[in-house]
Design an enzyme around this catalytic site. Sequence first.
Site, PDB file in Angstrom:
ATOM      1  CE  LYS A  67     -35.815  22.391 -27.253  1.00  0.00           C
ATOM      2  NZ  LYS A  67     -36.145  21.772 -25.960  1.00  0.00           N
ATOM      3  CE1 TYR A 108     -39.719  18.891 -24.807  1.00  0.00           C
ATOM      4  CE2 TYR A 108     -38.050  19.907 -23.436  1.00  0.00           C
ATOM      5  CZ  TYR A 108     -38.413  19.294 -24.617  1.00  0.00           C
ATOM      6  OH  TYR A 108     -37.463  19.071 -25.574  1.00  0.00           O
ATOM      7  CG  ASP A 168     -33.234  22.192 -24.124  1.00  0.00           C
ATOM      8  OD1 ASP A 168     -32.829  22.935 -25.039  1.00  0.00           O
ATOM      9  OD2 ASP A 168     -34.159  21.358 -24.282  1.00  0.00           O
ATOM     10  CG  HIS A 189     -39.932  21.558 -30.210  1.00  0.00           C
ATOM     11  ND1 HIS A 189     -40.465  21.633 -28.947  1.00  0.00           N
ATOM     12  CD2 HIS A 189     -39.134  20.458 -30.194  1.00  0.00           C
ATOM     13  CE1 HIS A 189     -40.003  20.630 -28.211  1.00  0.00           C
ATOM     14  NE2 HIS A 189     -39.207  19.902 -28.955  1.00  0.00           N
TER      15      HIS A 189
HETATM   16  P1  NDP Z   1     -31.019  11.716 -22.861  1.00  0.00           P
HETATM   17  O1  NDP Z   1     -30.157  11.127 -23.913  1.00  0.00           O
HETATM   18  O2  NDP Z   1     -30.576  12.907 -22.130  1.00  0.00           O
HETATM   19  O3  NDP Z   1     -31.342  10.521 -21.877  1.00  0.00           O
HETATM   20  C1  NDP Z   1     -32.112  10.673 -20.722  1.00  0.00           C
HETATM   21  C2  NDP Z   1     -32.217   9.293 -20.049  1.00  0.00           C
HETATM   22  O4  NDP Z   1     -30.911   8.858 -19.669  1.00  0.00           O
HETATM   23  C3  NDP Z   1     -33.059   9.305 -18.806  1.00  0.00           C
HETATM   24  O5  NDP Z   1     -33.758   8.073 -18.778  1.00  0.00           O
HETATM   25  C4  NDP Z   1     -32.038   9.396 -17.677  1.00  0.00           C
HETATM   26  O6  NDP Z   1     -32.535   8.749 -16.522  1.00  0.00           O
HETATM   27  C5  NDP Z   1     -30.880   8.618 -18.265  1.00  0.00           C
HETATM   28  N1  NDP Z   1     -29.568   9.085 -17.767  1.00  0.00           N
HETATM   29  C6  NDP Z   1     -29.168  10.364 -17.578  1.00  0.00           C
HETATM   30  N2  NDP Z   1     -27.900  10.415 -17.147  1.00  0.00           N
HETATM   31  C7  NDP Z   1     -27.480   9.132 -17.049  1.00  0.00           C
HETATM   32  C8  NDP Z   1     -26.278   8.533 -16.633  1.00  0.00           C
HETATM   33  N3  NDP Z   1     -25.245   9.265 -16.250  1.00  0.00           N
HETATM   34  N4  NDP Z   1     -26.200   7.164 -16.647  1.00  0.00           N
HETATM   35  C9  NDP Z   1     -27.244   6.413 -17.050  1.00  0.00           C
HETATM   36  N5  NDP Z   1     -28.413   6.931 -17.452  1.00  0.00           N
HETATM   37  C10 NDP Z   1     -28.536   8.274 -17.452  1.00  0.00           C
HETATM   38  O7  NDP Z   1     -32.463  11.948 -23.547  1.00  0.00           O
HETATM   39  P2  NDP Z   1     -33.504  13.153 -23.663  1.00  0.00           P
HETATM   40  O8  NDP Z   1     -34.480  12.758 -24.670  1.00  0.00           O
HETATM   41  O9  NDP Z   1     -34.048  13.544 -22.348  1.00  0.00           O
HETATM   42  O10 NDP Z   1     -32.639  14.352 -24.284  1.00  0.00           O
HETATM   43  C11 NDP Z   1     -32.047  15.368 -23.498  1.00  0.00           C
HETATM   44  C12 NDP Z   1     -32.797  16.665 -23.621  1.00  0.00           C
HETATM   45  O11 NDP Z   1     -32.878  17.068 -24.980  1.00  0.00           O
HETATM   46  C13 NDP Z   1     -34.275  16.593 -23.196  1.00  0.00           C
HETATM   47  O12 NDP Z   1     -34.456  16.475 -21.821  1.00  0.00           O
HETATM   48  C14 NDP Z   1     -34.807  17.836 -23.840  1.00  0.00           C
HETATM   49  O13 NDP Z   1     -34.467  18.977 -23.070  1.00  0.00           O
HETATM   50  C15 NDP Z   1     -34.087  17.804 -25.180  1.00  0.00           C
HETATM   51  N6  NDP Z   1     -34.882  17.130 -26.221  1.00  0.00           N
HETATM   52  C16 NDP Z   1     -35.212  17.860 -27.346  1.00  0.00           C
HETATM   53  C17 NDP Z   1     -35.941  17.304 -28.351  1.00  0.00           C
HETATM   54  C18 NDP Z   1     -36.265  18.121 -29.524  1.00  0.00           C
HETATM   55  O14 NDP Z   1     -37.091  17.688 -30.337  1.00  0.00           O
HETATM   56  N7  NDP Z   1     -35.678  19.293 -29.684  1.00  0.00           N
HETATM   57  C19 NDP Z   1     -36.428  15.923 -28.295  1.00  0.00           C
HETATM   58  C20 NDP Z   1     -36.006  15.210 -27.116  1.00  0.00           C
HETATM   59  C21 NDP Z   1     -35.252  15.808 -26.140  1.00  0.00           C
HETATM   60  P3  NDP Z   1     -32.919   9.496 -15.122  1.00  0.00           P
HETATM   61  O15 NDP Z   1     -33.586  10.810 -15.446  1.00  0.00           O
HETATM   62  O16 NDP Z   1     -33.863   8.517 -14.504  1.00  0.00           O
HETATM   63  O17 NDP Z   1     -31.648   9.675 -14.328  1.00  0.00           O
END
Ligand code: NDP
Length: 286
Positions: free
Chosen positions: A79, A54, A49, A112
Amino acid sequence: MEQAITKSLTMANGVKIPQLGLGVFLVKEEEELKTAVKTAIYDGYRHLDTAMIYNNEEFVGTAIKETEIPREELFITSKVWNYDHGYEEAKAAFAASLERLGTDYLDLYLIHWPSPNYIETWHALEDLYEAGKIKAIGVSNFQIHHLEDLLAHAKIKPMINQIETHPEFPQNELHEFMKKEGILHEAWGPLGQGKHDLLSNPILVELAEKYNKTPAQIVLRWHVEREIIVIPKSVTPHRIKENSLIFDFSLTEEDMGKIATLNTGTRYATSPDNEEFLTKTSIRPE
Ligand code: NDP
């Protein structure tokens, strides 16, 4: 395990979407992103995704090529950003995303945010879909009122709505509305974006111990039980793997109920009704 990771849900048009994908929001450094994407693919993920905003579509495309996985085995979402709204603008933005990703079609293309002019943008997505350039089309951050407005003007119903969803903000009302309309629920920020100490909540920690899983796996499984698509983001190889190991157990109804008590109605990010945000981000930078 690989089979389980590729568990899919079926969209209204019959196209399947893997229920687990890798999110890449805020990953801007090329090597870090390529390592994350390749790790995920080698762990069995087939769904990625990304989004124009991004600023990493090109790196996603390169990483995919380097894995040598056939394109048709992958499910790629991008998006259209707020300043690319409008019929011609959205078509041009789509073409540019394809070029950066190094592919000639997308599996899913989303609006988006519901910023001004999203109806015209939707007509562009409908035409691209009908031309076979996108396997499925949808929206993101649409509230019930946005969906009602879109449905009143659309020839094709959105197949997905990607929205902020986590135990503190389960989106129950919107979830039910989408279910009734046949629109699949995709969660962004499924782990709470690493904010608000969600993953150290005592209820999640207790359930993690009970199931011999981690709090993150409990939360992802809670989404899966709700028939929600999850795209957790991680650049940490062991977490990418951990987040994929969620199809070999299920939560009891009682434990689903315990997680439901975490609902505080708290958004961690911007509201789709924040007009100032929508208007400001609709202006193309010079
Ligand atoms: P997430 O809820 O996926 O959280 C990501 C965070 O959690 C990072 O800091 C990561 O750290 C940490 N993490 C991941 N796996 C674990 C684990 N197993 N244990 C503990 N911590 C963990 O948030 P996102 O905002 O990134 O949402 C996911 C995806 O959704 C985005 O990447 C994007 O593709 C999409 N998105 C879409 C939006 C929209 O407006 N349509 C807005 C925001 C996101 P680390 O990377 O350091 O491991």
